[in-house]
Design an enzyme around this catalytic site. Structure first.
Site, short mmCIF file in Angstrom:
data_model
loop_
_atom_site.label_atom_id
_atom_site.label_comp_id
_atom_site.label_asym_id
_atom_site.label_seq_id
_atom_site.Cartn_x
_atom_site.Cartn_y
_atom_site.Cartn_z
N ARG A 28 0.87 -1.35 0.23
CA ARG A 28 0.10 0.01 0.01
C ARG A 28 0.89 1.24 -0.16
O ARG A 28 2.01 1.55 0.53
CB ARG A 28 -1.07 0.14 1.27
CG ARG A 28 -2.14 -1.03 1.17
CD ARG A 28 -3.18 -0.60 2.16
NE ARG A 28 -4.16 -1.80 2.06
CZ ARG A 28 -4.92 -2.13 1.08
NH1 ARG A 28 -5.20 -1.36 0.27
NH2 ARG A 28 -5.25 -3.40 1.30
N ASN A 86 4.80 6.87 -13.43
CA ASN A 86 5.48 8.19 -13.67
C ASN A 86 6.92 7.96 -13.91
O ASN A 86 7.47 7.00 -13.53
CB ASN A 86 5.37 8.91 -12.41
CG ASN A 86 3.98 9.38 -11.91
OD1 ASN A 86 3.27 9.61 -12.94
ND2 ASN A 86 3.69 9.28 -10.60
N HIS A 99 8.03 1.79 -10.47
CA HIS A 99 6.94 1.17 -9.61
C HIS A 99 5.63 1.74 -10.54
O HIS A 99 5.42 2.67 -11.31
CB HIS A 99 6.69 1.89 -8.22
CG HIS A 99 6.93 3.43 -8.18
ND1 HIS A 99 8.15 4.01 -8.51
CD2 HIS A 99 5.92 4.60 -8.24
CE1 HIS A 99 7.96 5.23 -8.40
NE2 HIS A 99 6.44 5.58 -8.39
P1 5GP Z 1 5.97 8.59 -7.72
O1 5GP Z 1 5.71 10.04 -7.49
O2 5GP Z 1 7.46 8.30 -7.51
O3 5GP Z 1 5.53 7.92 -8.77
O4 5GP Z 1 5.36 7.91 -6.56
C1 5GP Z 1 6.07 7.35 -5.32
C2 5GP Z 1 4.91 6.95 -4.28
O5 5GP Z 1 5.62 6.13 -3.26
C3 5GP Z 1 4.41 8.01 -3.63
O6 5GP Z 1 2.74 7.80 -4.16
C4 5GP Z 1 4.58 8.03 -2.40
O7 5GP Z 1 3.34 8.21 -1.33
C5 5GP Z 1 4.93 6.46 -2.15
N1 5GP Z 1 5.99 6.43 -1.00
C6 5GP Z 1 7.12 7.14 -0.86
N2 5GP Z 1 7.85 6.68 0.11
C7 5GP Z 1 6.96 5.68 0.59
C8 5GP Z 1 7.20 4.58 1.96
O8 5GP Z 1 8.04 4.58 2.64
N3 5GP Z 1 6.37 3.61 1.89
C9 5GP Z 1 5.45 3.45 0.88
N4 5GP Z 1 4.49 2.44 1.29
N5 5GP Z 1 5.04 4.33 0.03
C10 5GP Z 1 5.87 5.30 -0.06
#
Ligand code: 5GP
Ligand code: ZN
Length: 113
Positions: A28, A86, A99
């Site tokens: 999650r 992204n 991801h």
């Molecule tokens: P991005 O902007 O790189 O596509 O998304 C990164 C996502 O990773 C964000 O939605 C953020 O909330 C999530 N995220 C960042 N750090 C952590 C973490 O330590 N644990 C979890 N479960 N999600 C994280």
């Protein structure tokens, strides 16, 4: 290794893990943007879509397969959901470990950016 997602894979920092196999893990999102907001990632540290080699390409198919299965488990298969990857700074990528976001459980915005 200072990659936050590699640390979740290694169990060094906690994550609500919902699924894992040899190549993919799903957990999650810590800051959910929708009632269901999961992250599906390869266990291999691939920084972004740009860094995906031809050999690694099949992992994207596995990630979609896992996302579809989790959407079913979350009860959003029928109502619908969105998969987002992204890539890079202007693509809004903050974590540099490939991801896929699985978002659903509410009507999502029609805007893509
Ligand atoms: P991005 O902007 O790189 O596509 O998304 C990164 C996502 O990773 C964000 O939605 C953020 O909330 C999530 N995220 C960042 N750090 C952590 C973490 O330590 N644990 C979890 N479960 N999600 C994280
Ligand atoms: Zn990583």
């Amino acid at each position: 290794m200072d990659c936050i997602f590699c640390q979740i894979i290694a169990g060094k920092i906690p994550g609500e893990i919902l699924y894992q196999d040899e190549e993919v893990i799903a957990f999650r999102d810590i800051h959910p943007m929708a009632p269901t907001h999961l992250l599906i990632i390869p266990k291999k540290h691939i920084p972004s879509l740009t860094h995906l080699s031809e050999t690694d390409l099949p992992v994207i198919g596995s990630m979609v397969e896992v996302a579809n299965r989790l959407a079913e488990e979350e009860g959003i298969s029928e109502t619908g959901y969105r998969l987002v990857v992204n890539c890079g700074e202007e693509g809004g990528q903050l974590v540099h470990h490939l991801h896929m976001h699985l978002l659903g459980g509410r009507r999502l915005s029609n805007e893509l950016g």
